[in-house]
Motif scaffolding. Structure first.
Motif, mmCIF file in Angstrom:
data_model
loop_
_atom_site.group_PDB
_atom_site.id
_atom_site.type_symbol
_atom_site.label_atom_id
_atom_site.label_comp_id
_atom_site.label_asym_id
_atom_site.label_seq_id
_atom_site.Cartn_x
_atom_site.Cartn_y
_atom_site.Cartn_z
ATOM 1 N N UNK A 86 11.934 11.721 -16.179
ATOM 2 C CA UNK A 86 10.562 11.670 -16.686
ATOM 3 C C UNK A 86 10.454 10.939 -18.021
ATOM 4 N N UNK A 87 11.533 10.347 -18.483
ATOM 5 C CA UNK A 87 11.518 9.752 -19.815
ATOM 6 C C UNK A 87 10.954 8.337 -19.869
ATOM 7 N N UNK A 88 10.523 7.787 -18.739
ATOM 8 C CA UNK A 88 10.010 6.423 -18.706
ATOM 9 C C UNK A 88 8.531 6.409 -18.326
ATOM 10 N N UNK A 89 7.746 7.182 -19.050
ATOM 11 C CA UNK A 89 6.319 7.293 -18.761
ATOM 12 C C UNK A 89 5.609 5.947 -18.951
ATOM 13 N N UNK A 90 5.974 5.195 -19.968
ATOM 14 C CA UNK A 90 5.361 3.892 -20.219
ATOM 15 C C UNK A 90 5.598 2.946 -19.051
ATOM 16 N N UNK A 108 5.096 9.773 -7.372
ATOM 17 C CA UNK A 108 6.159 9.974 -8.370
ATOM 18 C C UNK A 108 5.584 10.174 -9.765
ATOM 19 N N UNK A 109 4.577 9.402 -10.097
ATOM 20 C CA UNK A 109 3.969 9.508 -11.418
ATOM 21 C C UNK A 109 3.313 10.875 -11.616
ATOM 22 N N UNK A 149 0.826 -1.212 0.000
ATOM 23 C CA UNK A 149 0.000 0.000 0.000
ATOM 24 C C UNK A 149 0.859 1.261 0.000
ATOM 25 N N UNK A 150 1.887 1.258 0.858
ATOM 26 C CA UNK A 150 2.773 2.407 0.946
ATOM 27 C C UNK A 150 3.516 2.614 -0.373
ATOM 28 N N UNK A 151 4.004 1.556 -0.950
ATOM 29 C CA UNK A 151 4.744 1.654 -2.206
ATOM 30 C C UNK A 151 3.845 2.121 -3.343
ATOM 31 N N UNK A 152 2.622 1.653 -3.366
ATOM 32 C CA UNK A 152 1.661 2.081 -4.388
ATOM 33 C C UNK A 152 1.420 3.583 -4.273
ATOM 34 N N UNK A 153 1.255 4.069 -3.052
ATOM 35 C CA UNK A 153 1.060 5.503 -2.827
ATOM 36 C C UNK A 153 2.261 6.297 -3.349
ATOM 37 N N UNK A 200 4.050 13.627 -10.029
ATOM 38 C CA UNK A 200 5.131 14.613 -10.069
ATOM 39 C C UNK A 200 5.765 14.654 -11.456
ATOM 40 N N UNK A 201 6.079 13.488 -11.999
ATOM 41 C CA UNK A 201 6.698 13.440 -13.328
ATOM 42 C C UNK A 201 5.757 13.925 -14.416
ATOM 43 N N UNK A 202 4.472 13.622 -14.297
ATOM 44 C CA UNK A 202 3.497 14.110 -15.270
ATOM 45 C C UNK A 202 3.434 15.632 -15.235
ATOM 46 N N UNK A 203 3.451 16.202 -14.057
ATOM 47 C CA UNK A 203 3.442 17.669 -13.929
ATOM 48 C C UNK A 203 4.707 18.265 -14.549
ATOM 49 N N UNK A 204 5.854 17.620 -14.338
ATOM 50 C CA UNK A 204 7.104 18.104 -14.930
ATOM 51 C C UNK A 204 7.073 17.994 -16.453
ATOM 52 N N UNK A 205 6.477 16.905 -16.964
ATOM 53 C CA UNK A 205 6.365 16.751 -18.416
ATOM 54 C C UNK A 205 5.469 17.826 -19.015
ATOM 55 N N UNK A 206 4.351 18.117 -18.348
ATOM 56 C CA UNK A 206 3.397 19.107 -18.846
ATOM 57 C C UNK A 206 3.929 20.528 -18.741
ATOM 58 N N UNK A 207 4.843 20.756 -17.815
ATOM 59 C CA UNK A 207 5.377 22.094 -17.586
ATOM 60 C C UNK A 207 6.323 22.535 -18.695
ATOM 61 N N UNK A 208 7.020 21.592 -19.245
ATOM 62 C CA UNK A 208 8.026 21.920 -20.260
ATOM 63 C C UNK A 208 7.438 21.692 -21.639
#
Length: 158
Positions: free
Chosen positions: A142-146, A120-121, A111-115, A123-131
């Motif tokens: 952020x290059x490993x979205x898949x 992280x996902x 449960x903790x790891x899933x959270x 956060x990385x999505x926000x970083x991808x959308x920002x640039x």
């Protein structure tokens, strides 16, 4: 993921603005690799235990005999399944399902790891959308979205 921190922050020393990269920018890729290793080791473990067991009822002695017969693979499978947050596979491991306390720990660790993976996902999505040119030159980490999406899909049932 990978972020910059001031190494002097919080120590009461004068900050010189020296930044140090922390975290694993390839975390999503590593997580998927260890997940696949966990699945492979579980297949080896189950194939070796099914060939050695002939009765349908298992006792504590049978489990201990399976562990001894499988050698270190049972321990390696346990470690990789925990590192991969593969709760389903971990709960099938004879080392990790000896008592209810181990199973409860596995469940809450999952449960903790899933959270954390969701965090992280996002956060990385926000970083991808920002640039704006993130498709051509994604920010580090952020290059490993898949792989991020695969890990979230695999741990969805937790």
């Amino acid at each position: 993921e990978g972020s910059d921190i001031d190494i002097n922050m919080g120590e009461g020393k004068e900050s010189h603005g020296k930044l140090v990269r922390v975290g694993n920018p390839n975390r999503a890729l590593w997580k998927r690799s260890i997940w696949h290793a966990s699945q492979s080791m579980n297949k080896i473990l189950t194939s070796s235990s099914t060939t050695s067991s002939s009765s349908s009822s298992t006792t504590v002695r049978d489990v201990e005999n399976k562990i001894m017969a499988s050698g270190s693979i049972v321990y390696e499978a346990a470690i990789t399944s925990i590192l991969a947050d593969d709760v389903t596979t971990a709960m099938k491991n004879p080392i990790l399902n000896r008592n209810w306390l181990d199973l409860v720990w596995l469940y809450y660790k999952g449960k903790q790891s899933r959270f954390m993976e969701e965090l992280y996902s996002r956060h990385n999505t926000a970083r991808r959308n920002l640039i704006s040119n993130a498709d051509r030159f994604p920010p580090e980490g952020t290059m490993f979205e898949t792989e991020e999406k695969e890990q979230l899909a695999c741990t969805e049932d937790i």
